[in-house]
Design a protein around this motif. Structure first.
Motif, PDB file in Angstrom:
ATOM      1  N   ALA A  27     -13.735  15.832  -2.633  1.00  0.00           N
ATOM      2  CA  ALA A  27     -12.843  15.141  -3.567  1.00  0.00           C
ATOM      3  C   ALA A  27     -11.955  14.152  -2.826  1.00  0.00           C
ATOM      4  O   ALA A  27     -11.760  13.018  -3.278  1.00  0.00           O
ATOM      5  N   ILE A  28     -11.437  14.544  -1.680  1.00  0.00           N
ATOM      6  CA  ILE A  28     -10.575  13.648  -0.904  1.00  0.00           C
ATOM      7  C   ILE A  28     -11.380  12.493  -0.328  1.00  0.00           C
ATOM      8  O   ILE A  28     -10.929  11.351  -0.317  1.00  0.00           O
ATOM      9  N   SER A  64      -1.440   7.494  -1.151  1.00  0.00           N
ATOM     10  CA  SER A  64      -1.408   7.313  -2.595  1.00  0.00           C
ATOM     11  C   SER A  64      -0.432   8.306  -3.208  1.00  0.00           C
ATOM     12  O   SER A  64      -0.304   9.434  -2.733  1.00  0.00           O
ATOM     13  N   GLU A 119      -0.757   1.925  -8.049  1.00  0.00           N
ATOM     14  CA  GLU A 119      -1.793   2.949  -8.254  1.00  0.00           C
ATOM     15  C   GLU A 119      -2.815   2.618  -9.346  1.00  0.00           C
ATOM     16  O   GLU A 119      -3.712   3.398  -9.592  1.00  0.00           O
ATOM     17  N   TYR A 164       0.033  10.550  -6.367  1.00  0.00           N
ATOM     18  CA  TYR A 164      -0.866  11.044  -7.406  1.00  0.00           C
ATOM     19  C   TYR A 164      -0.151  11.749  -8.552  1.00  0.00           C
ATOM     20  O   TYR A 164      -0.774  12.104  -9.558  1.00  0.00           O
ATOM     21  N   ASN A 188     -13.800  11.024  -1.641  1.00  0.00           N
ATOM     22  CA  ASN A 188     -14.102  10.083  -2.717  1.00  0.00           C
ATOM     23  C   ASN A 188     -12.858   9.526  -3.407  1.00  0.00           C
ATOM     24  O   ASN A 188     -12.975   8.717  -4.317  1.00  0.00           O
ATOM     25  N   TYR A 189     -11.691   9.965  -2.988  1.00  0.00           N
ATOM     26  CA  TYR A 189     -10.437   9.508  -3.584  1.00  0.00           C
ATOM     27  C   TYR A 189     -10.201   8.049  -3.217  1.00  0.00           C
ATOM     28  O   TYR A 189     -10.487   7.630  -2.103  1.00  0.00           O
TER      29      TYR A 189
END
Length: 149
Positions: free
Chosen positions: A8-9, A90, A148, A92, A11-12
């Motif tokens: 997941a990270i 980022s 963002e 989030y 692909n963040y």
């Protein structure tokens, strides 16, 4: 960190990035960037991101600012002297009085993630040198939203 979290990270989509200049003093006896140095790298990324958000000043001059109140760092792969590293940052989550920030140190050439930092910052107002929590100002919310998107 589980494989699912790591995927997941990886692909963040991080919106801000800053290249890190490593120093000889960052290295431990194994010639890896030590844990304290990596926290400094995250601070550089944090300052780069927040420099576009708030006007950084010393506490006695800043009417409102953000303070780090919590962070968790996972060290995944060693950072070696030959690695060109960037910190990607980022925000989030924006709460009422706090924000959550995700950061990684990433090898520029290979894309390998070396460490991950998840931090919480609280908005504060400084009066007589004493910080007290405040709601996240609307202007900060707007700027974070712009970054963002």
């Amino acid at each position: 960190m589980s494989n699912e979290q790591r995927i997941a990270i990886e692909n963040y989509v991080f919106k801000k990035s800053v290249k890190i200049q490593k120093r000889f003093s960052d290295l431990d006896p194994f010639a890896h960037a030590n844990n304290v140095a990596q926290q400094n790298y995250f601070d550089i990324g944090r300052a780069d991101y927040l420099g576009n958000l708030i006007d950084f000043k010393p506490f006695h001059l800043a009417p409102e600012t953000l303070l780090v109140v919590s962070y968790k760092t996972d060290f995944i792969a060693p950072i070696l002297p030959s690695d060109e590293i960037e910190v990607q940052t980022s925000i989030y989550h924006i709460g009422n009085k706090s924000i959550k920030m995700l950061q990684v140190t990433r090898n520029i050439a290979t894309g390998v993630i070396h460490s991950v930092c998840d931090s919480v910052m609280v908005a504060v107002s400084i009066h007589d040198g004493v910080p007290s929590s405040i709601a996240i100002p609307e202007e900060w919310r707007r700027r974070i939203s712009e970054i963002e998107r």
